[in-house]
Design a protein around this motif. Sequence first.
Motif, short mmCIF file in Angstrom:
data_model
loop_
_atom_site.label_atom_id
_atom_site.label_comp_id
_atom_site.label_asym_id
_atom_site.label_seq_id
_atom_site.Cartn_x
_atom_site.Cartn_y
_atom_site.Cartn_z
N HIS B 11 4.36 -10.19 -2.58
CA HIS B 11 3.25 -10.99 -2.08
C HIS B 11 2.35 -11.54 -3.05
O HIS B 11 1.69 -10.64 -3.67
CB HIS B 11 2.42 -10.14 -1.04
N LEU B 14 2.02 -9.13 -6.06
CA LEU B 14 2.35 -7.70 -5.65
C LEU B 14 3.73 -7.49 -5.45
O LEU B 14 4.28 -7.98 -4.45
CB LEU B 14 1.13 -7.38 -4.40
N VAL B 16 6.17 -5.53 -3.31
CA VAL B 16 5.81 -4.86 -2.10
C VAL B 16 7.11 -3.87 -1.92
O VAL B 16 7.07 -2.76 -1.88
CB VAL B 16 5.41 -5.64 -1.08
N ALA B 35 3.88 5.50 5.29
CA ALA B 35 2.46 5.22 5.07
C ALA B 35 1.93 4.03 5.25
O ALA B 35 2.71 3.16 5.19
CB ALA B 35 1.69 5.91 4.06
N ASN B 36 0.61 3.63 5.63
CA ASN B 36 -0.17 2.49 5.70
C ASN B 36 0.40 1.60 4.29
O ASN B 36 0.23 2.47 3.33
CB ASN B 36 -1.46 2.25 5.84
N GLY B 37 0.71 0.34 4.27
CA GLY B 37 0.90 -0.26 2.88
C GLY B 37 2.18 -0.14 2.22
O GLY B 37 2.36 -0.55 1.32
N ALA B 38 3.21 0.90 2.94
CA ALA B 38 4.30 1.08 2.14
C ALA B 38 5.34 -0.05 2.28
O ALA B 38 6.10 -0.15 1.27
CB ALA B 38 5.22 2.22 2.97
N GLY B 39 5.04 -0.93 2.97
CA GLY B 39 6.16 -2.29 3.33
C GLY B 39 6.56 -2.40 4.20
O GLY B 39 7.57 -3.16 4.32
N LYS B 40 6.42 -1.83 5.20
CA LYS B 40 7.39 -1.84 6.63
C LYS B 40 7.29 -3.09 7.12
O LYS B 40 8.34 -3.66 7.56
CB LYS B 40 7.00 -0.43 7.39
N SER B 41 6.13 -3.51 7.46
CA SER B 41 5.98 -4.89 8.05
C SER B 41 6.80 -5.87 7.12
O SER B 41 7.40 -6.80 7.72
CB SER B 41 4.68 -5.20 8.66
N THR B 42 6.56 -5.76 6.01
CA THR B 42 6.99 -6.65 4.91
C THR B 42 8.63 -6.80 4.96
O THR B 42 9.27 -7.88 5.11
CB THR B 42 6.71 -6.44 3.54
N TYR B 51 9.11 -14.04 5.22
CA TYR B 51 8.89 -14.14 3.72
C TYR B 51 10.25 -13.91 3.10
O TYR B 51 11.34 -13.79 3.64
CB TYR B 51 8.38 -12.42 3.33
N GLU B 83 3.94 -7.02 14.64
CA GLU B 83 2.81 -6.27 14.68
C GLU B 83 1.69 -6.83 15.70
O GLU B 83 1.66 -7.91 15.58
CB GLU B 83 2.34 -6.00 13.26
N GLU B 162 5.67 -1.43 14.91
CA GLU B 162 4.73 -0.56 15.66
C GLU B 162 4.52 -0.73 17.08
O GLU B 162 3.31 -1.22 17.79
CB GLU B 162 3.56 -0.72 14.89
N GLN B 195 4.55 4.39 13.41
CA GLN B 195 3.42 5.32 12.72
C GLN B 195 3.55 6.61 13.42
O GLN B 195 3.41 7.71 13.07
CB GLN B 195 1.80 4.64 12.99
N1 LIG Z 1 0.94 -11.89 3.64
C1 LIG Z 1 0.31 -11.00 2.64
N2 LIG Z 1 -0.25 -11.51 1.57
C2 LIG Z 1 -0.59 -10.66 0.49
N3 LIG Z 1 -0.35 -9.20 0.58
C3 LIG Z 1 0.27 -8.71 1.73
C4 LIG Z 1 0.67 -9.44 2.60
N4 LIG Z 1 1.29 -8.78 3.70
C5 LIG Z 1 1.17 -7.46 3.27
N5 LIG Z 1 0.53 -7.65 2.03
C6 LIG Z 1 0.28 -6.44 1.00
O1 LIG Z 1 1.49 -5.77 0.85
C7 LIG Z 1 1.54 -4.38 1.00
C8 LIG Z 1 2.48 -3.95 2.21
O2 LIG Z 1 2.22 -4.27 3.42
P1 LIG Z 1 2.93 -4.18 4.83
O3 LIG Z 1 2.28 -4.92 5.75
O4 LIG Z 1 4.39 -4.41 4.61
O5 LIG Z 1 2.56 -2.71 5.09
P2 LIG Z 1 2.75 -1.96 6.24
O6 LIG Z 1 3.78 -0.65 5.77
O7 LIG Z 1 3.68 -2.50 7.51
O8 LIG Z 1 1.79 -1.08 6.60
P3 LIG Z 1 0.96 -0.72 7.91
O9 LIG Z 1 1.70 0.81 8.60
O10 LIG Z 1 -0.52 -0.60 7.75
O11 LIG Z 1 1.43 -1.78 8.68
C9 LIG Z 1 0.25 -3.85 1.26
O12 LIG Z 1 -0.29 -3.54 0.12
C10 LIG Z 1 -0.51 -5.35 1.77
O13 LIG Z 1 -1.79 -5.27 1.29
#
Ligand SMILES: Nc1ncnc2c1ncn2[C@@H]1O[C@H](COP(=O)(O)OP(=O)(O)OP(=O)(O)O)[C@@H](O)[C@H]1O
Lengths: 293, 247
Positions: B11, B14, B16, B35-42, B51, B83, B162, B195
């Motif tokens: 991203h 970053l 990810v 955990a939160n921010g691990a990159g699951k949604s990505t 993406y 999400e 989620e 989660q």
């Molecule tokens: N569109 C974006 N632009 C910039 N950074 C992003 C974007 N989407 C996610 N991130 C960053 O990428 C990292 C992973 O985000 P992601 O949403 O994949 O986490 P997650 O595992 O789904 O977290 P959660 O459990 O909170 O949903 C985070 O640090 C987030 O801040």
Amino acid sequence: MDGWSQFVQLLFSGLTVGSIYALVALGFVITYSVTGILNLAQGDFAMLGALLCITFVNSGIPFVIAILLSVVAVMAVGGLFERLAIHPARNSSIATLIIITIGAAFVFRGIAIFIWGTQPYALRPFTGNHSLNVVGAVIQTQNLWAIALSLVSFIALYIFFNKTYIGKAVTACVVNPFAARLMGIEPRKMSLGAVAVSAGLGALAGIVIAPVSGASYDMGVMIGLKAFIAAVIGGLTNAPAAIAGAFIIGILEAFTEGYLSSGYKDAISFGLLLLVLFFMPNGIFAKMSGKRV
Amino acid sequence: MLTLNHLHVYHGHLHVLKGICLQIGKGEIVAIVGANGAGKSTLLGTIAGVYSPKAGEIIFENEPLPYGKVEQIVKKGICLVPERRQIFGDLSVKDNLLLGAYHRYRNDFQQVMRDYEHVLEVFPKLKTMLDRPGGLLSGGEQQMLAIGRGLMAKPKLLMLDEPSLGLAPLIVKEIMKLLRQLRDQFSTTILLVEQNVRAALQIADYACVLDRGEIMMQGKAVELLDDERVKKAYLGMQNKKEYNIAK
Ligand SMILES: Nc1ncnc2c1ncn2[C@@H]1O[C@H](COP(=O)(O)OP(=O)(O)OP(=O)(O)O)[C@@H](O)[C@H]1O
Ligand SMILES: [Mg+2]
């Protein structure tokens, strides 16, 4: 002419102009809702429609076909404009996109001067010079055509957006483009359609008003501005509010012209715009209903 | 059915996802936790085409997937229930569901209507509110609607991000049961981000733990349920202090 018949006369003239503004305003709303772009060349589609139609009619093409042909031609112009000017710049800032549409407006006017010159043209009324007598007021049938055709357009658009599958897909793009894409709906394709349809509405407006007030290369400026004010009253995304706004402006203008002086006519609508922008930057009706298009 | 080879996603600057490798077989339920921010949604977003990866490949049914082409990927049979549900708030429940079939309604509208009836059988609750705007539904109802809309796409691979977020435990249980049913009825492959680790591991066949963009652990879901580290970090079987450190 007594007071009552003058009132009816002015009311009808207001409704006529209002329905023209409403058609163009709907173009603003549809384009803005779907693409997020304020297309300031919207009024010039009316000019192109009117002048093209006049040319077609003068070259001997039957009236109805000339009307359809010019609407379709202007839709094609709108589609080309979207592909060539808006689509390639879709990731630019809003300001850039608005400037592009202003540039397009100048291009359209330039082309019109090149083809038709600066003199005004006339189009004959759709169904001759008949008129109706309503409580002493003389109503031209062309006024009725304007009102009727705009009503038909509103109903057609209503049915499209609320009753057809593809119309709902367009709404989905407006409501949530991200989710729409996940469902396989392509907001970009919708953007082409939206601009083309808006152009067609503008063309229809220009053709319908041409027999009443003539047509010239710069007729789109005022129509576009008034329609823009109407669209702003509805917060740019609320179609019913924009239609209401258009009729309010049309009627206010007609009464100002009739009872005060034609000099105040434009001042009224710009005053209205300033009031709306000052006190309700989101539009008078925006709060009343979140419903778009 | 789906293979991820050394997937790297950024991203902006970053980093990810750092070289994700994963294999999912047909008809499996695979859970991804972390955990939160691990990159699951990505990760799910990358598979769905939201993406584009910088490096690595995604192979679906023996063909590499195009990157970043959401609309095409839906047609290939991959659907993401994103999400926070993302339903069309202004449109009715019925329209929300029908629009889920957008990529295929032209070919066979009869079939779409049959599937629509089927989805309503799966979610009888939605049947009682077909004309209500989606935005006025409760959170749980919206979640059912979002899943139903995803099913209307008739995906071979259904990805859910989620689905239990913000829902009462009873509804979570219901939804998990449903996912199991879906797999059994439609033989849909399911990739689930959760989660609610316990609920996810209970219905999944396989699971993997994502940690700061890397797969830290993967294996049979039942084994992960028993794993000490997973227990500690995600199932809350530890004292408070350790839990905070783990977070
Ligand atoms: N569109 C974006 N632009 C910039 N950074 C992003 C974007 N989407 C996610 N991130 C960053 O990428 C990292 C992973 O985000 P992601 O949403 O994949 O986490 P997650 O595992 O789904 O977290 P959660 O459990 O909170 O949903 C985070 O640090 C987030 O801040
Ligand atoms: Mg997430």
